[in-house]
Design a protein around this motif. Sequence first.
Motif, mmCIF file in Angstrom:
data_model
loop_
_atom_site.group_PDB
_atom_site.id
_atom_site.type_symbol
_atom_site.label_atom_id
_atom_site.label_comp_id
_atom_site.label_asym_id
_atom_site.label_seq_id
_atom_site.Cartn_x
_atom_site.Cartn_y
_atom_site.Cartn_z
ATOM 1 N N SER A 140 -4.717 -75.330 -38.519
ATOM 2 C CA SER A 140 -5.008 -74.218 -39.279
ATOM 3 C C SER A 140 -6.099 -73.562 -38.619
ATOM 4 C CB SER A 140 -5.732 -74.712 -40.523
ATOM 5 O OG SER A 140 -6.288 -73.578 -41.232
ATOM 6 N N VAL A 141 -5.714 -72.277 -38.500
ATOM 7 C CA VAL A 141 -6.652 -71.181 -37.808
ATOM 8 C C VAL A 141 -8.052 -71.392 -38.383
ATOM 9 C CG1 VAL A 141 -6.095 -69.259 -39.270
ATOM 10 C CG2 VAL A 141 -6.723 -68.701 -37.153
ATOM 11 N N TYR A 142 -8.148 -71.536 -39.823
ATOM 12 C CA TYR A 142 -9.373 -71.532 -40.541
ATOM 13 C C TYR A 142 -10.378 -72.953 -40.025
ATOM 14 C CZ TYR A 142 -7.024 -68.014 -42.817
ATOM 15 O OH TYR A 142 -6.282 -67.131 -43.245
ATOM 16 N N LYS A 143 -9.572 -74.041 -39.282
ATOM 17 C CA LYS A 143 -10.413 -75.215 -38.781
ATOM 18 C C LYS A 143 -10.439 -75.455 -37.327
ATOM 19 C CE LYS A 143 -8.673 -77.970 -43.021
ATOM 20 N NZ LYS A 143 -7.816 -79.048 -43.417
ATOM 21 N N TRP A 195 -12.286 -72.691 -31.816
ATOM 22 C CA TRP A 195 -11.708 -72.012 -30.758
ATOM 23 C C TRP A 195 -13.100 -72.163 -29.319
ATOM 24 C CZ3 TRP A 195 -7.545 -68.808 -30.857
ATOM 25 C CH2 TRP A 195 -7.047 -68.732 -32.095
ATOM 26 N N ILE A 255 -1.384 -70.158 -39.431
ATOM 27 C CA ILE A 255 -1.750 -69.473 -40.607
ATOM 28 C C ILE A 255 -1.335 -70.177 -41.755
ATOM 29 C CG2 ILE A 255 -2.049 -67.205 -41.672
ATOM 30 C CD1 ILE A 255 -1.647 -65.851 -38.775
ATOM 31 N N ILE A 277 -4.840 -61.749 -38.177
ATOM 32 C CA ILE A 277 -5.688 -62.649 -38.548
ATOM 33 C C ILE A 277 -6.081 -63.526 -37.585
ATOM 34 C CG2 ILE A 277 -5.105 -64.821 -39.909
ATOM 35 C CD1 ILE A 277 -3.073 -63.235 -41.557
ATOM 36 N N ASN A 326 -8.946 -62.312 -35.808
ATOM 37 C CA ASN A 326 -10.167 -62.114 -36.607
ATOM 38 C C ASN A 326 -10.760 -63.538 -36.408
ATOM 39 O OD1 ASN A 326 -11.985 -60.800 -38.911
ATOM 40 N ND2 ASN A 326 -11.178 -62.612 -39.974
ATOM 41 N N GLU A 327 -10.260 -64.334 -36.810
ATOM 42 C CA GLU A 327 -10.739 -65.865 -36.929
ATOM 43 C C GLU A 327 -11.391 -66.203 -35.146
ATOM 44 O OE1 GLU A 327 -11.281 -67.838 -39.381
ATOM 45 O OE2 GLU A 327 -10.705 -66.188 -40.324
ATOM 46 N N ARG A 375 -14.687 -64.476 -35.140
ATOM 47 C CA ARG A 375 -15.509 -64.992 -36.242
ATOM 48 C C ARG A 375 -16.090 -65.904 -35.714
ATOM 49 N NH1 ARG A 375 -15.719 -67.722 -40.835
ATOM 50 N NH2 ARG A 375 -13.738 -68.726 -40.598
ATOM 51 N N ASN A 376 -15.286 -66.750 -34.839
ATOM 52 C CA ASN A 376 -15.806 -68.244 -34.649
ATOM 53 C C ASN A 376 -16.659 -68.048 -33.157
ATOM 54 O OD1 ASN A 376 -14.703 -70.779 -36.086
ATOM 55 N ND2 ASN A 376 -13.346 -69.137 -36.484
#
Length: 240
Positions: A178-181, A184, A213, A232, A235-236, A239-240
């Motif tokens: 997942s891109v949210y986990k 990077w 995603i 998306i 952005n991630e 953000r990281n």
Amino acid sequence: MVVKSQIKFIKSLQQKKYRILNGMFVVEGVKMVNELLQTTLKLQSLYTTTPELLPSKGFDYQIISEKELQKISSLKSPNKTLAIFHIPDPVPLNFTDWILVLDGVKDPGNLGTIIRLCDWFGIKHLACSTDTVDCFNPKVLQATMGSIARVNTVYTDLEVLIEKLDVPVIGAFMEGESVYKLNWPSRGMLILGNEAHGISKKLELMLHKKVSIPQYGKASAESLNVATATAILLNELRRN
């Protein structure tokens, strides 16, 4: 007055082979032309129906009628100004930051939007496979909204590029971490693939990691548009 030879030449630049042959491309519209006039791009010719809309800095230009602009334009509703610029010499890719990589993206609108996204998120270098749509295609240029001058876009053999570099290579897939986990790295290559087929099998084998995603709910959409996915992911990444 725009003569027949000028019309023929300008119209020929709508085709990739003539852009390559002459090393030039066409830009249309007051806003975009004015923006590119303020960059380091070298101007070849400038045509306008309304010279008072040009920047105050002096540029050589030719005043033409609306009818003449219609003859040289590729747009249904030409917007007062058309310019021809020289295609800039390619700049070597810089791997001190992230590089975005496109594998076989075909749609001009997608590429133009992605170039604009690179500009927004501070991605200075974009590497494209040789079968990706030409970044100087008129429809691509319209979608970039001037960002074409701020993003170094290079066409290259992606397999050779990846083989000779020692940086993390992450590819976007329907299934992956997942891109949210994802944690990077500070630099690397992020690859997005063709609208219909995704990243090629050969490049897939060269990846260090796959990122996805997540889909929420019971949505019936098979996948995200490649430009939307790029937004998306970048952005991630930032953000990281």
